[in-house]
Design a protein around this motif. Sequence first.
Motif, PDB file in Angstrom:
ATOM      1  N   LEU A 108      -2.818  -5.551   6.366  1.00 51.88           N
ATOM      2  CA  LEU A 108      -1.854  -6.005   5.364  1.00 51.88           C
ATOM      3  C   LEU A 108      -2.190  -5.391   4.014  1.00 51.88           C
ATOM      4  O   LEU A 108      -3.361  -5.320   3.624  1.00 51.88           O
ATOM      5  N   SER A 109      -1.162  -4.928   3.318  1.00 51.73           N
ATOM      6  CA  SER A 109      -1.293  -4.429   1.952  1.00 51.73           C
ATOM      7  C   SER A 109       0.073  -4.477   1.288  1.00 51.73           C
ATOM      8  O   SER A 109       1.033  -3.930   1.822  1.00 51.73           O
ATOM      9  N   TYR A 110       0.142  -5.149   0.139  1.00 51.51           N
ATOM     10  CA  TYR A 110       1.390  -5.279  -0.604  1.00 51.51           C
ATOM     11  C   TYR A 110       1.181  -4.800  -2.044  1.00 51.51           C
ATOM     12  O   TYR A 110       0.099  -4.963  -2.604  1.00 51.51           O
ATOM     13  N   VAL A 111       2.236  -4.255  -2.627  1.00 54.21           N
ATOM     14  CA  VAL A 111       2.268  -4.087  -4.075  1.00 54.21           C
ATOM     15  C   VAL A 111       3.122  -5.207  -4.647  1.00 54.21           C
ATOM     16  O   VAL A 111       4.287  -5.376  -4.261  1.00 54.21           O
ATOM     17  N   VAL A 112       2.531  -5.988  -5.530  1.00 53.22           N
ATOM     18  CA  VAL A 112       3.220  -7.103  -6.174  1.00 53.22           C
ATOM     19  C   VAL A 112       3.501  -6.703  -7.617  1.00 53.22           C
ATOM     20  O   VAL A 112       2.570  -6.447  -8.387  1.00 53.22           O
ATOM     21  N   GLU A 113       4.787  -6.642  -7.978  1.00 55.61           N
ATOM     22  CA  GLU A 113       5.162  -6.242  -9.333  1.00 55.61           C
ATOM     23  C   GLU A 113       5.823  -7.405 -10.053  1.00 55.61           C
ATOM     24  O   GLU A 113       6.822  -7.973  -9.586  1.00 55.61           O
ATOM     25  N   ILE A 114       5.243  -7.766 -11.182  1.00 53.99           N
ATOM     26  CA  ILE A 114       5.747  -8.874 -11.992  1.00 53.99           C
ATOM     27  C   ILE A 114       5.213  -8.690 -13.412  1.00 53.99           C
ATOM     28  O   ILE A 114       4.127  -8.138 -13.609  1.00 53.99           O
TER      29      ILE A 114
ATOM     30  N   THR B  97      -5.251  -3.199 -11.024  1.00 58.46           N
ATOM     31  CA  THR B  97      -5.924  -4.371 -10.466  1.00 58.46           C
ATOM     32  C   THR B  97      -5.641  -4.502  -8.982  1.00 58.46           C
ATOM     33  O   THR B  97      -4.497  -4.389  -8.542  1.00 58.46           O
ATOM     34  N   VAL B  98      -6.702  -4.748  -8.218  1.00 66.78           N
ATOM     35  CA  VAL B  98      -6.599  -4.996  -6.778  1.00 66.78           C
ATOM     36  C   VAL B  98      -7.109  -6.406  -6.512  1.00 66.78           C
ATOM     37  O   VAL B  98      -8.147  -6.813  -7.043  1.00 66.78           O
TER      38      VAL B  98
ATOM     39  N   LYS C 118       1.790  -3.891 -11.877  1.00 71.68           N
ATOM     40  CA  LYS C 118       1.720  -3.731 -10.436  1.00 71.68           C
ATOM     41  C   LYS C 118       0.311  -4.082  -9.972  1.00 71.68           C
ATOM     42  O   LYS C 118      -0.670  -3.495 -10.422  1.00 71.68           O
ATOM     43  N   ILE C 119       0.237  -5.061  -9.068  1.00 72.23           N
ATOM     44  CA  ILE C 119      -1.023  -5.517  -8.500  1.00 72.23           C
ATOM     45  C   ILE C 119      -1.051  -5.115  -7.028  1.00 72.23           C
ATOM     46  O   ILE C 119      -0.070  -5.341  -6.298  1.00 72.23           O
ATOM     47  N   LEU C 120      -2.149  -4.538  -6.574  1.00 73.07           N
ATOM     48  CA  LEU C 120      -2.297  -4.254  -5.151  1.00 73.07           C
ATOM     49  C   LEU C 120      -2.972  -5.451  -4.494  1.00 73.07           C
ATOM     50  O   LEU C 120      -4.077  -5.836  -4.866  1.00 73.07           O
ATOM     51  N   PHE C 121      -2.296  -6.033  -3.518  1.00 78.59           N
ATOM     52  CA  PHE C 121      -2.818  -7.194  -2.790  1.00 78.59           C
ATOM     53  C   PHE C 121      -3.250  -6.736  -1.396  1.00 78.59           C
ATOM     54  O   PHE C 121      -2.417  -6.434  -0.553  1.00 78.59           O
TER      55      PHE C 121
END
Length: 261
Positions: free
Chosen positions: A22-28, A60-61, A32-35
């Motif tokens: 699992l790997s998501y890019v969360v943008e808010i 940031t990861v 952009k945060i790599l989860f």
Amino acid sequence: MLSITILTDNTAGGRFLAEHGLSYVVEIDNEKILFDAGHSDVFLKNAAKLNINIEKEVKTVVLSHGHWDHGNGLKHLQSKTLITHPDSFSLRYRKADHTIVGLELSKNEIEKQFTLKENRDSLQLTENLFFLGEIPRNNDFENQSTSFEFADGSDDFIPDDSALAAIVNNELVVITGCSHSGICNICEHAKKVTGVDKIKAVVGGFHLKEQDKQMLNTVEYFKQNKVEKLLPSHCTALPALALFHTTFKTEQVKTGMVFRF
């Protein structure tokens, strides 16, 4: 606005690669945060196809927990801030055959590549995004058994398992890696950390395998909380996915997808 881009998941979408991970890019809030980072460089290859430059655009990861399929891809990154629970670096194994399920990189190696921030407590990442830290195990139907153990043979209930919570229009979007701590426990802790009670959506690995007591109680929890959108993926097995689809008309999460809230 919040967007969640699926870089790595078990199911391939179109021209995108897939792997068990699992790997998501969360943008808010214009960040952009790599989860998580999956277990190889698949997340980078899919990001490139989506015109996302992880090296330049992500500072940031966040690592949800210290399992190989969420963190071994970290070896392909450097010079970023890494946020995770301190127990993510534990030596851990499968009970069945004592094979390693922990991270390939040691804590010392991680500290050479990243600016490491270890947090047991929750941490506000942006104005509307929170790392939830250690999840209290409060209900009586989740996290009751484990198939993992530490090097000394004691049970490993993955105390480092965490998640993200985003606030969008005064509603919560919970983003989880594997939910070893229990997806309902995670959602309740997200409410406490953020002070927001309404859950709009839950996205990620739910760690549900069968249509058992835990699964049925989880379905009831989501019904009671009137969650509008469920996107179970990764470690959610077919029997659980089938019940979610029947009950909530969920869609299958595939690599390359982008969800906006």
